[in-house]
Design a protein around this motif. Structure first.
Motif, PDB file in Angstrom:
ATOM      1  N   ARG A  82      19.057  25.475 -37.983  1.00 36.61           N
ATOM      2  CA  ARG A  82      20.466  26.142 -38.355  1.00 36.61           C
ATOM      3  C   ARG A  82      20.500  26.851 -39.601  1.00 36.61           C
ATOM      4  O   ARG A  82      21.115  27.861 -39.805  1.00 36.61           O
ATOM      5  CB  ARG A  82      21.802  25.118 -38.416  1.00 36.61           C
ATOM      6  N   LEU A  83      19.913  26.397 -40.610  1.00 41.11           N
ATOM      7  CA  LEU A  83      19.721  27.217 -42.099  1.00 41.11           C
ATOM      8  C   LEU A  83      18.540  27.978 -42.097  1.00 41.11           C
ATOM      9  O   LEU A  83      18.732  29.024 -42.775  1.00 41.11           O
ATOM     10  CB  LEU A  83      19.468  26.025 -43.142  1.00 41.11           C
ATOM     11  N   GLY A  84      17.880  28.428 -41.038  1.00 38.24           N
ATOM     12  CA  GLY A  84      16.750  29.190 -40.969  1.00 38.24           C
ATOM     13  C   GLY A  84      15.783  28.899 -42.188  1.00 38.24           C
ATOM     14  O   GLY A  84      15.024  29.867 -42.502  1.00 38.24           O
ATOM     15  N   ARG A  85      15.572  27.581 -42.774  1.00 36.69           N
ATOM     16  CA  ARG A  85      14.771  27.322 -43.760  1.00 36.69           C
ATOM     17  C   ARG A  85      13.813  26.125 -43.400  1.00 36.69           C
ATOM     18  O   ARG A  85      14.385  25.123 -42.735  1.00 36.69           O
ATOM     19  CB  ARG A  85      15.331  27.087 -45.116  1.00 36.69           C
ATOM     20  N   ARG A  86      12.560  25.929 -44.200  1.00 33.26           N
ATOM     21  CA  ARG A  86      11.932  24.916 -43.977  1.00 33.26           C
ATOM     22  C   ARG A  86      11.418  24.231 -45.070  1.00 33.26           C
ATOM     23  O   ARG A  86      11.853  22.930 -45.143  1.00 33.26           O
ATOM     24  CB  ARG A  86      10.583  25.202 -43.144  1.00 33.26           C
ATOM     25  N   ARG A  87      11.189  25.070 -45.954  1.00 33.88           N
ATOM     26  CA  ARG A  87      10.753  24.289 -47.317  1.00 33.88           C
ATOM     27  C   ARG A  87      11.675  23.601 -48.146  1.00 33.88           C
ATOM     28  O   ARG A  87      11.327  22.410 -48.469  1.00 33.88           O
ATOM     29  CB  ARG A  87       9.962  25.500 -48.168  1.00 33.88           C
ATOM     30  N   PRO A  88      12.847  23.970 -48.276  1.00 35.18           N
ATOM     31  CA  PRO A  88      13.842  23.225 -48.988  1.00 35.18           C
ATOM     32  C   PRO A  88      14.100  21.932 -48.839  1.00 35.18           C
ATOM     33  O   PRO A  88      14.090  20.914 -49.299  1.00 35.18           O
ATOM     34  CB  PRO A  88      15.137  23.974 -49.231  1.00 35.18           C
ATOM     35  N   ILE A  89      14.357  21.594 -47.307  1.00 33.91           N
ATOM     36  CA  ILE A  89      14.306  20.395 -46.629  1.00 33.91           C
ATOM     37  C   ILE A  89      13.093  19.560 -46.844  1.00 33.91           C
ATOM     38  O   ILE A  89      13.184  18.239 -47.095  1.00 33.91           O
ATOM     39  CB  ILE A  89      14.529  20.437 -45.178  1.00 33.91           C
TER      40      ILE A  89
END
Length: 359
Positions: free
Chosen positions: A214-221
């Motif tokens: 949903r955020l469209g991100r992998r790296r921060p998580i």
């Protein structure tokens, strides 16, 4: 793992899963009917070979069947289902084995796997039905070499090999001895801690994948989860009394934070062309197997190296200092994986710029 990825990308997951389930079914039945040890070992080898293909083929199906915005969610569901199945199957199977019906159990499981093989042949989709690019003949050697030469995939492999291996190394093998010998818990209470970590890991895997998509991100998580993991290892190294509510909470947080490394499969898949999803995810998965295969014996070697000869009920007793040294290795690997995570690039093919395909 890597040969499975090659087979999934070249033959398609339907053929590979069908063959794997059939092989595992034959092996399980052979083990249940084995007249001697050599036949039993052969049966277990067949089971191991057969079931080893399932997870990578599942990721391949998810990559082919869902849009980029849903791949991490789908892989999270797969992790959740695998963990729940392992937990739910354990008690009934243990009861049956204790009551002398172990041969019938393995024969029945073999028959069920053969039924699942037929179901896989009928219902597992072929990549060509979704993506025309997958219908072209593939030179698997050239394709595998191309995946291996993709620089963007290696930080994910390295992060999985280091940080991604620490959770399984500790919870699956060394957590119970640590809690019993260092924290003075009973074996039952210690096992309850590991069960809580496994449950936390299973449930949170659903959340992590969904949030990432949903955020469209992998790296921060990923970075946030591994940082929390590092804090958990530091808490284990503290020489302070740990009330049960604190230790249970610590294990729950450890399991929840560890799910961040499940995004590494998505990072690898995003870094390579879609038709090579099996090879790319299998390389990351192989990194975890290799990491666990190294870290578990290294942890044991550290304990045995400091053993002073004490034992109880046939079990070696180790000092808190030796356990802390082993956990320090896990902390170092987690920090290394955290550093590798900063090198992972968010791909333009990732969920932020997802393709228009719908599941």
């Amino acid at each position: 793992q890597i040969p499975t990825g090659v087979l999934a990308d070249t033959l398609g997951p339907r053929r590979v899963v069908t063959a794997g389930a059939g092989l595992a079914g034959i092996g399980s039945a052979l083990f249940g009917l084995a007249p001697d040890l050599s036949v039993a070992v052969a049966g277990r080898v067949l089971v191991g070979l057969g079931v080893s293909v399932f997870f990578i083929c599942l990721l391949k199906v998810a990559a082919d069947s869902f849009s980029e915005r849903r791949f991490a969610t789908a892989s999270g569901v797969a992790v959740f289902a695998g963990n729940v199945g392992a937990v739910l199957a354990g008690a009934p199977l243990a009861w049956l084995v204790l009551h002398g019906a172990w041969r019938a159990v393995f024969v029945a499981v073999g028959m069920l796997l053969l039924v699942l093989a037929l179901a896989a042949w009928r219902h597992v989709p072929e990549p060509a039905a979704r993506d025309p690019a997958c219908s072209r003949p593939m030179d698997w050697r050239r394709a595998l070499w191309g995946v291996a030469r993709t620089a963007a995939i290696w930080p994910a492999v390295a992060a999985m090999m280091t940080a991604g291996a620490t959770y399984s190394t500790f919870v699956a093998l060394w957590a119970v001895p640590y809690l019993v010998q260092v924290r003075g818990m009973s074996a039952g209470v210690a096992a309850g801690h590991t069960s809580l970590a496994l449950a936390s890991f299973a449930v949170t895997s659903l959340v992590v994948g969904t949030v990432s998509d949903r955020l469209g991100r992998r790296r921060p998580i990923l970075i946030g989860g591994l940082a929390i993991n590092a804090v958990c290892w530091l808490a284990f190294l503290a020489d302070r009394a740990m009330p049960l509510v604190v230790s249970y909470t610590l294990f729950a947080v450890l399991g929840a934070a560890a799910t961040s490394f499940t995004l590494l499969w998505a990072c690898a898949k995003d870094a390579c062309p879609l038709q090579f999803a099996g090879m790319s995810t299998s390389m990351v998965n192989a990194g975890q197997f290799l990491g666990v295969g190294v870290l578990q014996p290294v942890f044991g070697w550290i304990l045995d190296r400091g053993w002073q000869g004490a034992s109880r009920d046939g079990m070696r007793l180790y000092s808190p200092a030796d356990f802390h040294l082993g956990i320090s290795v896990l902390l170092a690997c987690t920090v290394a994986g955290l550093m590798f995570s900063f090198l992972i690039r968010e791909s333009a093919r990732g969920p932020n710029l997802a393709a228009s395909r719908q599941p």
